[in-house]
Design an enzyme around this catalytic site. Structure first.
Site, PDB file in Angstrom:
ATOM      1  N   ALA A  72       0.797  -1.229   0.000  1.00 56.27           N
ATOM      2  CA  ALA A  72       0.000   0.000   0.000  1.00 56.27           C
ATOM      3  C   ALA A  72       0.828   1.278   0.000  1.00 56.27           C
ATOM      4  CB  ALA A  72      -0.951  -0.017   1.200  1.00 56.27           C
ATOM      5  N   GLN A 103       4.913   2.685  -4.811  1.00 56.95           N
ATOM      6  CA  GLN A 103       4.607   3.684  -5.845  1.00 56.95           C
ATOM      7  C   GLN A 103       3.201   3.512  -6.424  1.00 56.95           C
ATOM      8  OE1 GLN A 103       6.681   5.978  -7.863  1.00 56.95           O
ATOM      9  NE2 GLN A 103       8.334   5.969  -6.391  1.00 56.95           N
ATOM     10  N   ARG A 162      14.738 -15.080 -13.698  1.00 64.15           N
ATOM     11  CA  ARG A 162      13.272 -15.033 -13.688  1.00 64.15           C
ATOM     12  C   ARG A 162      12.683 -16.145 -12.821  1.00 64.15           C
ATOM     13  NH1 ARG A 162       9.029 -12.812 -16.470  1.00 64.15           N
ATOM     14  NH2 ARG A 162       7.245 -14.167 -16.781  1.00 64.15           N
ATOM     15  N   VAL A 171      -2.001  -7.356  -9.275  1.00 70.08           N
ATOM     16  CA  VAL A 171      -1.264  -6.362 -10.054  1.00 70.08           C
ATOM     17  C   VAL A 171       0.229  -6.698 -10.047  1.00 70.08           C
ATOM     18  CG1 VAL A 171      -0.684  -3.894 -10.204  1.00 70.08           C
ATOM     19  CG2 VAL A 171      -3.000  -4.605  -9.528  1.00 70.08           C
ATOM     20  N   ASN A 186       3.740  -8.355 -10.328  1.00 74.90           N
ATOM     21  CA  ASN A 186       4.238  -9.279 -11.362  1.00 74.90           C
ATOM     22  C   ASN A 186       5.050 -10.436 -10.789  1.00 74.90           C
ATOM     23  OD1 ASN A 186       3.130  -8.121 -13.660  1.00 74.90           O
ATOM     24  ND2 ASN A 186       4.603  -6.434 -13.542  1.00 74.90           N
ATOM     25  N   HIS A 209       0.488 -11.134 -18.860  1.00 72.81           N
ATOM     26  CA  HIS A 209       0.918  -9.734 -18.712  1.00 72.81           C
ATOM     27  C   HIS A 209       2.445  -9.725 -18.719  1.00 72.81           C
ATOM     28  CE1 HIS A 209       1.425  -5.641 -17.584  1.00 72.81           C
ATOM     29  NE2 HIS A 209       2.002  -5.958 -16.452  1.00 72.81           N
TER      30      HIS A 209
END
Length: 328
Positions: free
Chosen positions: A12, A15, A100, A131, A133, A189
């Site tokens: 929270a 950015q 990754r 949201v 990633n 995404h």
């Protein structure tokens, strides 16, 4: 006045969180007549908790009429208690030299724990938007870690890709985005997602016919949308936060309040449509009404599109297999 909706937000004080919370509290996400209680989660470290306190002080100082209450915590079960909507923004960013697969595993731990906490304490109808990633796989992990909640209530954010694609089409055609409909972004995404304007219209006229340039589509449009996040980091020195927050608001607003028949892109668990294995969280065109989304079915997929859909699916399958051992 309506009863307040409990909105949990993780990460929270980050950015994106900072770009998001004031807009939620002002009514942009759920409507100008809908009070909200913000339940804010940050990391259990002094710096993060201090930053969260500062953000909450600023939220107080805005005196938002719709902000009916706030909780700030480092405990997921407190943040998710009775949550009607959960925005999972916080995720482990990729550090220098980090593979990754290591990033996947670090985030798998976070989203396994958050899925379990949602399963334990959130509203049984909680709407979850991931949201952070890698958003699709993080959403898949959270969904699999919450067996008592409806799988269809776990979604991943592809709206940023959708909005980026709209803006590129607007620039190409010299037409405002407001008149554009029937765009879809397929897949993950990530830079492999496939923005597809074959069905799209601008003021009712076919965009594909107006552009009529497959070379531009393959060599300019698709790569520009795919690499837009990296281009913003290069230009700004940090990642796209305000545009990501804006996309999250668009996603939840349309999910809750309805898209009025318009197509929007959401990352949702596949029902087997378009050859996407059941349960894979994949970007599809959907319409939304009464708090539910419906896949746009039976769209023709040409060879060009199939190649891109296969590529983004392969990436998602690889991510999924990389975390499978953690999900039992």
């Amino acid at each position: 006045m309506k009863a307040p909706v409990r909105v949990a937000v993780t990460g929270a004080a980050g950015q994106i969180g900072y770009a998001l919370l004031f807009r939620i509290a002002s009514g942009e996400m759920l409507g100008k007549d809908q009070p909200v209680i913000l339940q804010l989660l940050e990391l259990p470290v002094d710096k993060a908790q201090a930053a969260l306190k500062g953000v909450m002080m600023e939220l107080e100082d805005c005196a938002f009429p719709l902000l009916a209450g706030m909780v700030g915590t480092d405990d997921a079960e407190v943040a998710f208690k009775d949550a009607d909507i959960a925005l999972l923004v916080g995720a482990r960013p990729r550090g220098p030299g980090m593979e990754r697969k290591d990033l996947l595993l670090e985030n798998a731990k976070i989203f396994t724990a958050q899925g379990a906490a949602l399963n334990k304490v959130a509203s049984r109808d909680v709407k979850v938007l991931v949201v952070g990633n890698p958003a699709n796989t993080n959403a898949y992990i959270a969904m699999k870690s919450a067996p008592d909640l409806k799988p269809e209530n776990f979604t991943a954010m592809l709206r940023l890709d959708h909005n980026r694609a709209l803006s590129q089409l607007s620039a190409k055609l010299g037409k405002p985005v407001g008149g554009m409909e029937k765009l879809v972004v397929w897949g993950n995404h990530s830079p492999t997602m496939y923005p597809d304007y074959r069905f799209a219209t601008a003021d009712g006229a076919s965009i594909a016919d107006a552009i009529n340039d497959q070379e531009w589509n393959a060599n300019t449009f698709i790569p520009t949308v795919g690499k837009r996040g990296a281009a913003i980091i290069e230009a700004r020195g940090s990642s796209s936060a305000a545009s990501a927050a804006n996309a999250a608001i668009d996603h939840v607003r349309d999910w809750v309040l309805g898209s009025n028949g318009k197509w929007v892109t959401m990352g949702v668990p596949s029902d087997g449509s378009y050859g996407i294995p059941e349960g894979v969280i994949f970007g599809f065109a959907v319409t939304t009404e009464n708090g539910k989304y419906t896949l746009v079915k039976d769209l023709p997929v040409d060879d060009f599109s199939q190649k891109y859909i296969d590529k983004t699916l392969a990436e998602l399958e690889e991510e999924r297999s990389g975390v499978a051992h953690l999900l039992g």
